[in-house]
Structure formats: C-alpha cells, structure tokens
Design a protein around this motif. Sequence first.
Motif, PDB file in Angstrom:
ATOM      1  N   TYR A   1       0.823  -1.205   0.000  1.00 36.40           N
ATOM      2  CA  TYR A   1       0.000   0.000   0.000  1.00 36.40           C
ATOM      3  C   TYR A   1       0.860   1.259   0.000  1.00 36.40           C
ATOM      4  O   TYR A   1       0.584   2.205  -0.755  1.00 36.40           O
ATOM      5  CB  TYR A   1      -0.939  -0.002   1.205  1.00 36.40           C
TER       6      TYR A   1
ATOM      7  N   LYS B   1       0.703   4.314  -2.692  1.00 41.33           N
ATOM      8  CA  LYS B   1       0.392   5.669  -2.234  1.00 41.33           C
ATOM      9  C   LYS B   1       1.519   6.633  -2.595  1.00 41.33           C
ATOM     10  O   LYS B   1       1.280   7.771  -3.014  1.00 41.33           O
ATOM     11  CB  LYS B   1       0.155   5.658  -0.726  1.00 41.33           C
ATOM     12  N   GLU B   2       2.752   6.192  -2.453  1.00 43.08           N
ATOM     13  CA  GLU B   2       3.898   7.042  -2.801  1.00 43.08           C
ATOM     14  C   GLU B   2       3.903   7.370  -4.298  1.00 43.08           C
ATOM     15  O   GLU B   2       4.143   8.513  -4.693  1.00 43.08           O
ATOM     16  CB  GLU B   2       5.201   6.338  -2.417  1.00 43.08           C
TER      17      GLU B   2
ATOM     18  N   GLU C   1       1.018   9.884  -4.991  1.00 43.44           N
ATOM     19  CA  GLU C   1       1.290  11.238  -4.507  1.00 43.44           C
ATOM     20  C   GLU C   1       2.373  11.928  -5.324  1.00 43.44           C
ATOM     21  O   GLU C   1       2.395  13.160  -5.427  1.00 43.44           O
ATOM     22  CB  GLU C   1       1.675  11.201  -3.029  1.00 43.44           C
TER      23      GLU C   1
ATOM     24  N   LYS D   1      -5.318  13.894  -0.368  1.00 43.78           N
ATOM     25  CA  LYS D   1      -4.449  12.741  -0.096  1.00 43.78           C
ATOM     26  C   LYS D   1      -5.207  11.675   0.691  1.00 43.78           C
ATOM     27  O   LYS D   1      -5.088  10.482   0.415  1.00 43.78           O
ATOM     28  CB  LYS D   1      -3.204  13.180   0.676  1.00 43.78           C
ATOM     29  N   TYR D   2      -5.999  12.123   1.657  1.00 44.58           N
ATOM     30  CA  TYR D   2      -6.795  11.171   2.437  1.00 44.58           C
ATOM     31  C   TYR D   2      -7.845  10.507   1.551  1.00 44.58           C
ATOM     32  O   TYR D   2      -8.043   9.290   1.608  1.00 44.58           O
ATOM     33  CB  TYR D   2      -7.475  11.879   3.608  1.00 44.58           C
TER      34      TYR D   2
ATOM     35  N   GLY E   1      -6.172   8.050  -0.716  1.00 42.47           N
ATOM     36  CA  GLY E   1      -5.694   6.914   0.075  1.00 42.47           C
ATOM     37  C   GLY E   1      -6.816   5.959   0.412  1.00 42.47           C
ATOM     38  O   GLY E   1      -6.670   4.728   0.299  1.00 42.47           O
TER      39      GLY E   1
ATOM     40  N   ILE F   1      -7.800   4.023  -2.706  1.00 44.29           N
ATOM     41  CA  ILE F   1      -6.887   2.922  -3.028  1.00 44.29           C
ATOM     42  C   ILE F   1      -7.176   1.697  -2.152  1.00 44.29           C
ATOM     43  O   ILE F   1      -7.205   0.553  -2.618  1.00 44.29           O
ATOM     44  CB  ILE F   1      -5.423   3.361  -2.857  1.00 44.29           C
TER      45      ILE F   1
END
Length: 272
Positions: free
Chosen positions: A192, A196-197, A200, A257-258, A261, A264
């Motif tokens: 994960y 996420k990286e 972003e 971002k939240y 996230g 995903i």
Amino acid sequence: MSLKNYKEYSDISARLGEAIRKDRLSHAYIIEGDNLSQKEEYAIDIAKAVLCKAEPGIGCDQCIICRKIEHGNYQDLHIVESDNRSVKDKDVLQLQQDLMNVPTGEGERNIAIVPDADTMTVRAQNRFLKTLEEPQVGTIIMLLAENSEKLLPTIKSRCQTIRLFGDGEAIEGDYDDVATSIIGMIKRKSYYFEIKEKLESEVKDRKASETFLDSMEHIARRAMLGESDVMSTEEAAGLIPLVEQARKDIKINVNHKYALGDFILKLEEVLW
C-alpha cells in the motif's frame, strides 16, 4: 481572441492545437469551470482553431470563418441558448436535429456548444446520449459545466474533460497512464505505501486528483464496453462507485491525499 491569447491556459491550448493539426481531436468535451473561467469564450475560440484555414490549431481572428464565428453567424456552429437556470429539453432536441444536417460552411464540420450543460434534465441527458454515441463524422460537441458531477456518468464517459479555473490554471483529463499504472500495482499486490507514494508523486493537488479520478472512470467505462484489457467488467462495475465516492469527498473539502488513500484501500478489495 484566439487560443494563442490565453496565456493562463497556454499548456492546454497548445495540446488542443496540436490535436487539431493532427486531426486527433475528440468528438466531445466537457469544459468545466467556475464563472471566472471564460468557458463559453474558450469554447468559441476552440471552434475558431478547428475551422480556421489560415492558422489551423490556433485561429487567426481575421479570416471569414473566424469573423463569422466571432459575430455569431457561422451557420455550422450551434450554440444552445440558456437562461442561466436550465437547458430546456426542446433546445436539446433542436440541437440533435441540427447536428444531423450536413455541414454547409467552409469548415465542413458541425460544432455544438452547450452552456450550462449541467442543468440539463436527466431525460434530456439520456436523449442526448445517442448523439454522443453516434455523432456525424466531423462533429465536435462541447458541454460547458460549472459542476460536471450533475452530468450522468454515461455522458461523462464519452467526453474528454478540460477544467478551467479562474485562478489561471487548466488541467486536461489525461491521467490515463497514471491510472493504468496504479491499477497494475494493485493487481500485482504491491505494498500500500508503494502505491500511495507513486500516486502522490504524480497527483499533487486537489485539481489533479479530480482529473485522476476522471481517468479512472474512463478506464472503467471502456472496460464495461469490452474495450479495455486493464480490468474485467465486474471489476469496472466495482470501481465506478468508488470513484464517485472519492469525488464527493474531495468536493466537500476532504483532504485530497486522504480521499485518494481511502480510494486505493477500497479499490484493493475490488481488484484482489
């Protein structure tokens, strides 16, 4: 004006101009933006860029075609009248009839601009869907909207989205490569934090997040039509409501971002 005059939208204007010159323009666009974003003026100048013979991809503002468009008397440019409250069903029906006619002007194309398209009734949108699905050759349709969330998913899936912002930014719906990469990472069961990286690093703000979600939906819609090898129809059906929820979260100012996230995490459940 012409596309070259929009310094605030120079990047998207350059990409549109290149698409016009290479005859790769989509047949349908949603142009989304607030009241400061000059949506109708921009759409009219796209029409000039498409039809102008002197400076294709830009528009010269001087030729007979550009002058006719500027003065509102180019016969194959159809602009739906709006009362700033709603687009009437009868006007949508009239537009459909107009777009069935063979172009008679020098540009040999029908171009339609629908201001306040997000105020169309569901019935009108469903009726207009057939025109988006089976346009006459050369037809270009531009739906102008303040909030594209009011348009049916079936409408949005058949259009490319351009977002214009009063603060001078413009983002085109072209995150398909990023969306495909993220789907691939999830299917490979990457960690994960790696997914996420990656996300972003590519999707850096709220506006880009909305465009990324548009691309996710485009992929899902193509999969449901059997036109994608990225995912199955069942997976696509599970993805679409997740996209809609993430969009709603961002619209009510949840941190992008939240929101992504969470998107995903839920998408992993669909694709694993």
